[in-house]
Design an enzyme around this catalytic site. Structure first.
Site, PDB file in Angstrom:
ATOM      1  N   LEU A  31       8.628  -2.562  11.582  1.00 55.47           N
ATOM      2  CA  LEU A  31       8.444  -1.485  10.599  1.00 55.47           C
ATOM      3  C   LEU A  31       7.028  -1.548  10.046  1.00 55.47           C
ATOM      4  O   LEU A  31       6.503  -2.630   9.779  1.00 55.47           O
ATOM      5  CB  LEU A  31       9.444  -1.621   9.456  1.00 55.47           C
ATOM      6  CG  LEU A  31      10.919  -1.491   9.787  1.00 55.47           C
ATOM      7  CD1 LEU A  31      11.742  -1.419   8.507  1.00 55.47           C
ATOM      8  CD2 LEU A  31      11.194  -0.250  10.628  1.00 55.47           C
ATOM      9  N   SER A  32       6.426  -0.377   9.897  1.00 51.13           N
ATOM     10  CA  SER A  32       5.067  -0.284   9.368  1.00 51.13           C
ATOM     11  C   SER A  32       4.860   1.116   8.819  1.00 51.13           C
ATOM     12  O   SER A  32       5.388   2.087   9.373  1.00 51.13           O
ATOM     13  CB  SER A  32       4.066  -0.528  10.506  1.00 51.13           C
ATOM     14  OG  SER A  32       2.780  -0.109  10.106  1.00 51.13           O
TER      15      SER A  32
ATOM     16  N   HIS B 275       9.103  -3.771   3.341  1.00 49.80           N
ATOM     17  CA  HIS B 275       8.723  -4.054   1.954  1.00 49.80           C
ATOM     18  C   HIS B 275       9.954  -4.504   1.156  1.00 49.80           C
ATOM     19  O   HIS B 275       9.885  -5.397   0.324  1.00 49.80           O
ATOM     20  CB  HIS B 275       8.144  -2.800   1.285  1.00 49.80           C
ATOM     21  CG  HIS B 275       6.912  -2.261   1.936  1.00 49.80           C
ATOM     22  ND1 HIS B 275       6.876  -1.052   2.590  1.00 49.80           N
ATOM     23  CD2 HIS B 275       5.655  -2.763   2.043  1.00 49.80           C
ATOM     24  CE1 HIS B 275       5.660  -0.825   3.041  1.00 49.80           C
ATOM     25  NE2 HIS B 275       4.899  -1.854   2.737  1.00 49.80           N
TER      26      HIS B 275
ATOM     27  N   MET C 119       0.847  -1.197   0.000  1.00 48.67           N
ATOM     28  CA  MET C 119       0.000   0.000   0.000  1.00 48.67           C
ATOM     29  C   MET C 119       0.885   1.251   0.000  1.00 48.67           C
ATOM     30  O   MET C 119       0.418   2.339   0.366  1.00 48.67           O
ATOM     31  CB  MET C 119      -0.946  -0.024   1.200  1.00 48.67           C
ATOM     32  CG  MET C 119      -1.898  -1.230   1.135  1.00 48.67           C
ATOM     33  SD  MET C 119      -3.470  -0.936   1.921  1.00 48.67           S
ATOM     34  CE  MET C 119      -2.948  -0.683   3.593  1.00 48.67           C
ATOM     35  N   GLY C 120       2.144   1.092  -0.408  1.00 46.57           N
ATOM     36  CA  GLY C 120       3.029   2.248  -0.498  1.00 46.57           C
ATOM     37  C   GLY C 120       3.599   2.651   0.846  1.00 46.57           C
ATOM     38  O   GLY C 120       3.585   1.860   1.788  1.00 46.57           O
TER      39      GLY C 120
ATOM     40  N   GLN D 109      -3.118 -12.110   7.655  1.00 43.50           N
ATOM     41  CA  GLN D 109      -3.221 -11.899   6.200  1.00 43.50           C
ATOM     42  C   GLN D 109      -2.562 -13.075   5.470  1.00 43.50           C
ATOM     43  O   GLN D 109      -3.077 -13.567   4.460  1.00 43.50           O
ATOM     44  CB  GLN D 109      -2.546 -10.578   5.829  1.00 43.50           C
ATOM     45  CG  GLN D 109      -2.459 -10.328   4.344  1.00 43.50           C
ATOM     46  CD  GLN D 109      -2.037  -8.906   4.039  1.00 43.50           C
ATOM     47  OE1 GLN D 109      -2.839  -7.989   4.089  1.00 43.50           O
ATOM     48  NE2 GLN D 109      -0.773  -8.705   3.735  1.00 43.50           N
TER      49      GLN D 109
HETATM   50  P1  AMP Z   1       1.490  -2.996   3.412  1.00 49.03           P
HETATM   51  O1  AMP Z   1       2.075  -1.980   2.496  1.00 49.03           O
HETATM   52  O2  AMP Z   1       1.506  -2.593   4.845  1.00 49.03           O
HETATM   53  O3  AMP Z   1       0.160  -3.523   2.930  1.00 49.03           O
HETATM   54  O4  AMP Z   1       2.469  -4.229   3.357  1.00 49.03           O
HETATM   55  C1  AMP Z   1       2.817  -4.858   2.143  1.00 49.03           C
HETATM   56  C2  AMP Z   1       3.540  -6.133   2.435  1.00 49.03           C
HETATM   57  O5  AMP Z   1       4.732  -5.855   3.177  1.00 49.03           O
HETATM   58  C3  AMP Z   1       2.711  -7.109   3.289  1.00 49.03           C
HETATM   59  O6  AMP Z   1       2.911  -8.436   2.821  1.00 49.03           O
HETATM   60  C4  AMP Z   1       3.293  -6.901   4.662  1.00 49.03           C
HETATM   61  O7  AMP Z   1       3.138  -8.027   5.508  1.00 49.03           O
HETATM   62  C5  AMP Z   1       4.760  -6.647   4.345  1.00 49.03           C
HETATM   63  N1  AMP Z   1       5.397  -5.926   5.456  1.00 49.03           N
HETATM   64  C6  AMP Z   1       4.997  -4.742   5.992  1.00 49.03           C
HETATM   65  N2  AMP Z   1       5.797  -4.417   7.039  1.00 49.03           N
HETATM   66  C7  AMP Z   1       6.688  -5.428   7.163  1.00 49.03           C
HETATM   67  C8  AMP Z   1       7.763  -5.694   8.065  1.00 49.03           C
HETATM   68  N3  AMP Z   1       8.079  -4.851   9.059  1.00 49.03           N
HETATM   69  N4  AMP Z   1       8.473  -6.831   7.904  1.00 49.03           N
HETATM   70  C9  AMP Z   1       8.150  -7.705   6.899  1.00 49.03           C
HETATM   71  N5  AMP Z   1       7.167  -7.510   6.017  1.00 49.03           N
HETATM   72  C10 AMP Z   1       6.442  -6.395   6.142  1.00 49.03           C
END
Ligand code: AMP
Length: 284
Positions: free
Chosen positions: A184-185, A37, A30-31, A153
């Site tokens: 990380l998020s 990522h 989702m960017g 998920q």
């Molecule tokens: P998102 O952009 O938050 O929808 O995440 C996209 C993908 O990146 C998803 O498969 C998440 O599980 C993965 N992701 C997000 N944060 C992390 C992280 N800290 N470590 C590993 N994978 C991540």
């Protein structure tokens, strides 16, 4: 790196690549890209001939309008972030490109979608399963990469791909963390500096339970109490749920045996809702 905004163009590019016998790797995001990522993208780069990254803030997986509106968006920054990493295509459609007029078909993965995150965020996994179906059908990748950060998920997507016979293999990568332990998020961008420091308590609480487990504690109640105790020590944290469950069925586990179990937490730090997890008994 080509940025594609049209669904049809993405589908025809991917079709041509498949006809050329290239192995396609796909990372859905989702960017607001970060190192979490990146670990998925790097794995895709290692395993595949062509790497496609989607950047799409999917409206159907948000159950709060303000959460959707506040979600960070900056495609220019994301493209810049990706430029050193040899990504072949970025698929960044508008919502209307994915959900056109009279869109009425949704994909529901029963049962496991209603637990944990699903009970706090009704409809969330229906939105996730639907958009992942559209993206997988558009690109038809050989491999799709997801992060363990979103453990439920992963369970939902594995079930979706198995039940509906998608011809894509799901690869799951470990959680990437800050030095403080905070996973990380993209949502971390919404935390104030002091809340970001406070948010480290989430991983600390999981680590405390993991340590207790490694010292012989097997009871679910005692392990989740441990998490709760540490979370409660941080006054800015408000616990949403703490769960010890089977990683595939998400059914509660009373006592940890020989199989891997998922210890998952959701908590609010200020206004920002964060999730994290660890696996106990992880098979190497
Ligand atoms: P998102 O952009 O938050 O929808 O995440 C996209 C993908 O990146 C998803 O498969 C998440 O599980 C993965 N992701 C997000 N944060 C992390 C992280 N800290 N470590 C590993 N994978 C991540």
């Amino acid at each position: 790196m080509e940025i594609i905004t049209r669904q049809q163009r993405m589908a025809s590019v991917a079709k041509k690549l498949r006809r050329d016998n290239l192995v396609l790797g796909f990372v859905a995001t989702m960017g607001a890209l970060h190192e979490g990522h990146l670990s998925l993208i790097q794995k895709a780069r290692q395993m595949c001939d062509q790497v496609i990254v989607s950047v799409f803030v999917n409206p159907t997986q948000f159950n709060e309008e303000t959460d959707f509106e506040q979600y960070p968006r900056d495609l220019t920054a994301d493209a810049e972030f990706l430029s050193p990493y040899d990504v072949d295509y970025v698929f960044a459609p508008e919502a209307s490109e994915i959900y056109g007029d009279n869109f009425t078909t949704f994909v529901t993965v029963d049962d496991i979608s209603d637990k944990l995150e699903g009970s706090s965020r009704p409809g969330h996994f229906r939105g996730v399963a639907t958009v992942v179906t559209i993206l997988l059908n558009t690109i038809r990748p050989d491999f799709a990469f997801f992060g363990q950060k979103d453990a439920q998920q992963v369970a939902v997507i594995r079930r979706l791909v198995r039940d509906l016979r998608f011809d894509t293999e799901i690869v799951v990568m470990p959680i990437v963390r800050e030095e403080s332990g905070l996973a990380l998020s993209s949502r971390n961008e919404l935390l104030s500096e002091s809340d970001r420091a406070a948010a480290a308590v989430i991983y600390k609480s999981l680590q405390a339970a993991k340590e207790a487990f490694e010292n012989g504690e097997k009871s679910s109640g005692n392990l989740t109490d441990k998490v709760s105790e540490v979370l409660d020590s941080e006054e800015r944290a408000r616990t949403d749920y703490i769960a010890l469950v089977d990683p595939n069925s998400l059914e509660p586990v009373e006592k940890v045996g020989d199989d891997p179990v998922l210890l998952a937490v959701a908590a609010r730090i200020g206004d920002v809702r964060l999730i994290d997890n660890v696996i106990l008994n992880e098979k190497q």
